[in-house]
Design a protein around this motif. Structure first.
Motif, PDB file in Angstrom:
ATOM      1  N   LEU A   1      47.640  43.352  40.995  1.00 54.21           N
ATOM      2  CA  LEU A   1      46.296  43.544  40.455  1.00 54.21           C
ATOM      3  C   LEU A   1      45.625  42.201  40.187  1.00 54.21           C
ATOM      4  O   LEU A   1      44.476  41.973  40.568  1.00 54.21           O
ATOM      5  CB  LEU A   1      46.329  44.386  39.178  1.00 54.21           C
ATOM      6  CG  LEU A   1      44.987  44.625  38.497  1.00 54.21           C
ATOM      7  CD1 LEU A   1      43.985  45.274  39.447  1.00 54.21           C
ATOM      8  CD2 LEU A   1      45.168  45.483  37.253  1.00 54.21           C
ATOM      9  N   ARG A   2      46.353  41.306  39.554  1.00 54.94           N
ATOM     10  CA  ARG A   2      45.776  39.986  39.264  1.00 54.94           C
ATOM     11  C   ARG A   2      45.459  39.241  40.560  1.00 54.94           C
ATOM     12  O   ARG A   2      44.392  38.635  40.692  1.00 54.94           O
ATOM     13  CB  ARG A   2      46.726  39.176  38.393  1.00 54.94           C
ATOM     14  CG  ARG A   2      46.141  37.836  38.005  1.00 54.94           C
ATOM     15  CD  ARG A   2      46.949  37.132  36.973  1.00 54.94           C
ATOM     16  NE  ARG A   2      46.394  35.813  36.721  1.00 54.94           N
ATOM     17  CZ  ARG A   2      46.731  35.061  35.727  1.00 54.94           C
ATOM     18  NH1 ARG A   2      47.621  35.482  34.843  1.00 54.94           N
ATOM     19  NH2 ARG A   2      46.193  33.877  35.563  1.00 54.94           N
ATOM     20  N   SER A   3      46.347  39.301  41.523  1.00 51.23           N
ATOM     21  CA  SER A   3      46.108  38.634  42.811  1.00 51.23           C
ATOM     22  C   SER A   3      44.880  39.199  43.508  1.00 51.23           C
ATOM     23  O   SER A   3      44.084  38.457  44.085  1.00 51.23           O
ATOM     24  CB  SER A   3      47.324  38.788  43.727  1.00 51.23           C
ATOM     25  OG  SER A   3      48.444  38.164  43.163  1.00 51.23           O
ATOM     26  N   THR A   4      44.734  40.519  43.459  1.00 51.25           N
ATOM     27  CA  THR A   4      43.580  41.161  44.093  1.00 51.25           C
ATOM     28  C   THR A   4      42.286  40.740  43.415  1.00 51.25           C
ATOM     29  O   THR A   4      41.301  40.418  44.085  1.00 51.25           O
ATOM     30  CB  THR A   4      43.727  42.695  44.059  1.00 51.25           C
ATOM     31  OG1 THR A   4      44.918  43.051  44.748  1.00 51.25           O
ATOM     32  CG2 THR A   4      42.538  43.387  44.683  1.00 51.25           C
ATOM     33  N   LEU A   5      42.272  40.723  42.090  1.00 48.49           N
ATOM     34  CA  LEU A   5      41.066  40.317  41.369  1.00 48.49           C
ATOM     35  C   LEU A   5      40.742  38.845  41.619  1.00 48.49           C
ATOM     36  O   LEU A   5      39.576  38.478  41.779  1.00 48.49           O
ATOM     37  CB  LEU A   5      41.206  40.599  39.876  1.00 48.49           C
ATOM     38  CG  LEU A   5      41.144  42.084  39.490  1.00 48.49           C
ATOM     39  CD1 LEU A   5      41.469  42.283  38.021  1.00 48.49           C
ATOM     40  CD2 LEU A   5      39.780  42.679  39.817  1.00 48.49           C
TER      41      LEU A   5
END
Length: 171
Positions: free
Chosen positions: A101-105
């Protein structure tokens, strides 16, 4: 009392107010953000922050240099999204760097800092003050080649983006 159904509460709305659409019509973006926020457990309502604040272009020397380098205040590369919810920023910052999730954001250019609507760049006015000092120095130094001026400016931009994205810690 026993046979009555309680009315269902309205779905939780993460964004305190709908964001105005660019066209003035309801384009569904606000509803999509609310649905995605509920699904992910993060309030994804965001503000658009500037890496170099538009006010920097108002300084003659800095503005001429930035424009000469092909930079404009409202260009996509000068903007990042910062979340408006302190709780969501804390949750995102607590995630491991390799969290999907953090990587995607981060790939979508969401920073891991809180949006500040009162700051001229949407983040922290102190960053703009430091940038103005450095950019004025780059623009007015006669001993810098155009090549060195360009790389110094883009290095400052990447550093500033790193600060706003939460990749560079100050202090």
């Amino acid at each position: 009392m026993f046979g009555r159904k309680k009315p269902k509460p309205e779905p939780m709305r993460f964004a305190p107010q709908p964001r105005p659409s660019q066209s003035g019509a309801n384009d569904g973006a606000d509803e999509a953000i609310a649905l995605l926020s509920q699904a992910l457990g993060l309030d994804l309502d965001f503000g658009s922050a500037f890496i170099f604040a538009p006010s920097l272009w108002h300084d003659r020397a800095i503005g001429a240099m930035l424009t000469g380098l092909g930079l404009q205040p409202n260009m996509a590369g000068n903007r990042i999204a910062l979340l408006k919810s302190p709780v969501s920023v804390a949750k995102l910052a607590a995630m491991k760097a390799d969290s999907p999730l953090r990587s995607t954001l981060e790939s979508a250019r969401f920073g891991v800092n809180l949006y500040n609507p009162d700051a001229e760049n949407g983040y922290h006015d102190g960053l703009v003050v430091m940038q103005a000092e450095k950019l004025r120095e780059f623009a007015t130094r006669s001993d810098l080649s155009d090549h060195a001026r360009k790389y110094a400016t883009f290095d400052l931009m990447m550093f500033s983006e790193g600060v706003m994205m939460g990749k560079v810690k100050l202090g």
